[in-house]
Write a protein that holds these residues in place. Structure first.
Motif: not given
Length: 170
Positions: A20-48
């Motif tokens: 990760c330190l030597s690569e010029k750009t690290v790319t990935f997709s991430a399914e993110v699940r945020a737990d706010y205790i009273t509700r859950i928020e879900e996202f899918e992100l494409e990241c670089a």
């Protein structure tokens, strides 16, 4: 290194950091699940993620906010908007949001304090503090064949975000 030689789990964690330190750009997709205790928020992100720590993202899901793009740099973040504004309550006393989660994971991989690494079945479980501060976020990362599969970000012992990765390039 212990009496029996190098620790394969720690070697896998250090190898991921090195890539990760030597690569010029690290790319990935991430399914993110945020737990706010009273509700859950879900996202899918494409990241670089760039070597300087900048992470840019594009929202893939949910569909009603798809294609919103943004950049996270350090504690600052900028988001490009079309017609929709994203507003999420901050987590961990303002240190975390659903959209900054992938940035926190990449920061931890590149420069955090690796606390532990060990095998859990077929996966390697690595625990990293994102900083050397008393109020560090803890990142638990599960690797398969040296690549991140899942991550959890906790603060003060409570899981705030969880992620599943796809197509991690490092």
């Amino acid at each position: 290194m212990g009496c029996s030689g190098p620790d394969p789990a720690m070697e896998a964690a250090m190898d991921l950091r090195s890539r990760c330190l030597s690569e010029k750009t690290v790319t990935f997709s991430a399914e993110v699940r945020a737990d706010y205790i009273t509700r859950i928020e879900e996202f899918e992100l494409e990241c670089a993620s760039e070597p300087d720590g900048t992470l840019s993202f594009r929202v893939l899901e949910p569909e009603d906010i798809a294609d919103i793009r943004g950049t996270v740099r350090g504690s600052e973040g900028t988001v490009e908007f079309d017609d929709t504004v994203l507003a999420f309550p901050l987590m961990a006393e303002g240190r975390l949001s659903p959209l900054s989660g992938p940035w926190v994971v990449m920061k931890a991989i590149r420069s955090g304090c690796i606390l532990a690494a060990g095998r859990e079945g077929e996966l390697i479980h690595v625990t990293i503090d994102d900083s050397y501060e008393d109020n560090a976020l803890t990142v638990d990362l599960w690797l398969e064949d040296g690549q991140p599969e899942e991550a959890e970000i906790a603060w003060e012992g409570r899981r705030a975000l969880s992620m599943t990765f796809d197509g991690f390039s490092a």
